[in-house]
Design a protein around this motif. Structure first.
Motif, PDB file in Angstrom:
ATOM      1  N   GLN A   1       0.859  -1.177   0.039  1.00  0.00           N
ATOM      2  CA  GLN A   1      -0.034  -0.061  -0.104  1.00  0.00           C
ATOM      3  C   GLN A   1       0.768   1.214   0.099  1.00  0.00           C
ATOM      4  OE1 GLN A   1      -0.544  -2.655   1.955  1.00  0.00           O
ATOM      5  NE2 GLN A   1      -2.301  -3.426   0.791  1.00  0.00           N
ATOM      6  N   GLU A   2       2.052   1.326   0.754  1.00  0.00           N
ATOM      7  CA  GLU A   2       2.752   2.414   0.712  1.00  0.00           C
ATOM      8  C   GLU A   2       3.487   2.692  -0.640  1.00  0.00           C
ATOM      9  OE1 GLU A   2       4.827   2.894   5.000  1.00  0.00           O
ATOM     10  OE2 GLU A   2       5.078   0.868   4.168  1.00  0.00           O
ATOM     11  N   LYS A   3       3.845   1.361  -1.261  1.00  0.00           N
ATOM     12  CA  LYS A   3       4.632   1.500  -2.716  1.00  0.00           C
ATOM     13  C   LYS A   3       3.479   2.231  -3.591  1.00  0.00           C
ATOM     14  CE  LYS A   3       7.983  -2.068  -1.717  1.00  0.00           C
ATOM     15  NZ  LYS A   3       8.390  -3.419  -2.306  1.00  0.00           N
ATOM     16  N   GLN A   4       2.304   1.501  -3.347  1.00  0.00           N
ATOM     17  CA  GLN A   4       1.091   2.008  -4.420  1.00  0.00           C
ATOM     18  C   GLN A   4       1.020   3.640  -4.107  1.00  0.00           C
ATOM     19  OE1 GLN A   4      -2.644  -0.057  -3.766  1.00  0.00           O
ATOM     20  NE2 GLN A   4      -3.691   1.405  -5.024  1.00  0.00           N
ATOM     21  N   ARG A   5       1.128   4.039  -2.915  1.00  0.00           N
ATOM     22  CA  ARG A   5       0.889   5.706  -3.095  1.00  0.00           C
ATOM     23  C   ARG A   5       2.094   6.281  -3.486  1.00  0.00           C
ATOM     24  NH1 ARG A   5      -1.086   4.106   2.170  1.00  0.00           N
ATOM     25  NH2 ARG A   5       0.670   4.552   3.287  1.00  0.00           N
TER      26      ARG A   5
ATOM     27  N   LYS B   1       2.088   8.961  -7.716  1.00  0.00           N
ATOM     28  CA  LYS B   1       2.753  10.291  -7.897  1.00  0.00           C
ATOM     29  C   LYS B   1       2.962  10.372  -9.179  1.00  0.00           C
ATOM     30  CE  LYS B   1       4.681  10.813  -3.234  1.00  0.00           C
ATOM     31  NZ  LYS B   1       5.973  10.954  -2.358  1.00  0.00           N
ATOM     32  N   TYR B   2       3.425   9.151 -10.053  1.00  0.00           N
ATOM     33  CA  TYR B   2       3.796   9.120 -11.295  1.00  0.00           C
ATOM     34  C   TYR B   2       3.043   8.492 -12.202  1.00  0.00           C
ATOM     35  CZ  TYR B   2       7.823  10.269  -8.027  1.00  0.00           C
ATOM     36  OH  TYR B   2       8.392  10.528  -7.343  1.00  0.00           O
ATOM     37  N   LEU B   3       2.078   7.427 -11.885  1.00  0.00           N
ATOM     38  CA  LEU B   3       1.347   6.614 -12.729  1.00  0.00           C
ATOM     39  C   LEU B   3      -0.266   6.875 -12.100  1.00  0.00           C
ATOM     40  CD1 LEU B   3       3.377   3.455 -13.226  1.00  0.00           C
ATOM     41  CD2 LEU B   3       2.986   5.357 -14.965  1.00  0.00           C
TER      42      LEU B   3
END
Length: 286
Positions: free
Chosen positions: A255-259, A263-265
């Motif tokens: 979930q953290e990586k998804q956030r 920012k870019y996708l």
């Protein structure tokens, strides 16, 4: 083996393309030998389940190979500590500074292929990419203005080999805006389709949850990350060695990586859903 490696290192340190090519071929020959199945009177032709290598570990089926043992001894010693990976990274840096042409492209591709092999044959060598100076070289190779599609694709593959199960390396990649670099390349209309496919695979790999990263860690991770970025080497337990990183204590959930990727996708949620459904890396409890 020391003589062979010393000779190869001298050659790939040259600015003469022919010498670099010979040195790379010497290293290729060594890696090819190390990757051959090793058999002896005491080994079974069909390895048991217990003989399979653990993730990030040494393959016990080939650990009896004298050449493999010698290679490990050199790589773990003081003088030759991760020497092959470091020399290949230095070779990449020199090639980046040379005139861009077909020969330079072939040499860069060969160096990247060998670097992937070293990182897979000797997993501890991956730790050289915890250092920003080494990670930056890979990110430079993703620049669309300076790298052809073949190099971009090979670099994405090398990044996977460098980051797998080395979370400090992942933090270094993030700190150097690696996510922005790779997503920018992915979104460019002129990026080769094969490169985009490699990047998509990389994003699936990146979204894997990290060990001991739980939902409860989400609130504290960002604070700890800021603390480690501003901490001195002694505060973070980082002595500045080639296998250490100031980001080594931070782990992230999917979930953290998804956030961060968001920012870019714009379609990261669909990537996570596909990762949950297809489970290309097994059941990861995402």
């Amino acid at each position: 083996m020391e003589f062979l490696l010393s000779s190869a290192f001298d050659q790939i340190s040259s600015y003469d393309p022919a010498s670099v090519r010979r040195g790379l071929r010497h290293i290729e020959g060594l890696l090819a030998h190390l990757c051959r199945p090793y058999t002896s009177a005491s080994t079974s032709p069909l390895p048991s389940k217990s003989d399979r290598p653990s993730p990030g570990g040494i393959d016990t089926r080939v650990a009896d190979d004298p050449a493999y043992r010698e290679f490990l001894r050199l790589q773990e010693g003081f003088e030759w500590n991760r020497a092959v990976a470091l020399r290949l990274v230095a070779c990449l840096e020199r090639l980046l500074g040379q005139e861009s042409n077909d020969l330079t492209t072939l040499l860069i591709l060969s160096t990247l292929d060998l670097l992937q092999g070293v990182l897979l044959v000797h997993p501890p060598s991956r730790r050289v990419f915890a250092r920003e100076v080494n990670m930056t070289i890979l990110l430079d190779l993703l620049e669309p203005q300076s790298s052809p599609a073949a190099i971009q694709g090979a670099t994405v593959n090398t990044l996977v080999c460098a980051l797998v199960e080395e979370w400090p390396n992942v933090r270094t990649f993030e700190a150097l805006d690696g996510l922005e670099s790779i997503c920018t390349l992915f979104k460019r209309k002129d990026t080769d389709k094969e490169v985009k496919l490699r990047i998509l695979e990389f994003l699936f790999f990146y979204l894997i949850p990290e060990p001991q990263a739980t939902q409860s860690s989400s609130s504290s991770t960002s604070h700890h990350h800021a603390k480690t970025k501003n901490a001195s080497p002694s505060e973070d337990g980082w002595s500045g060695s080639s296998n250490a990183s100031g980001y080594g204590h931070v782990v992230r959930t999917t979930q953290e990586k998804q956030r961060m990727l968001g920012k870019y996708l714009s379609n990261v949620e669909s990537l996570v859903n596909e990762l949950r459904q297809s489970q290309p890396f097994g059941n990861l409890m995402i």
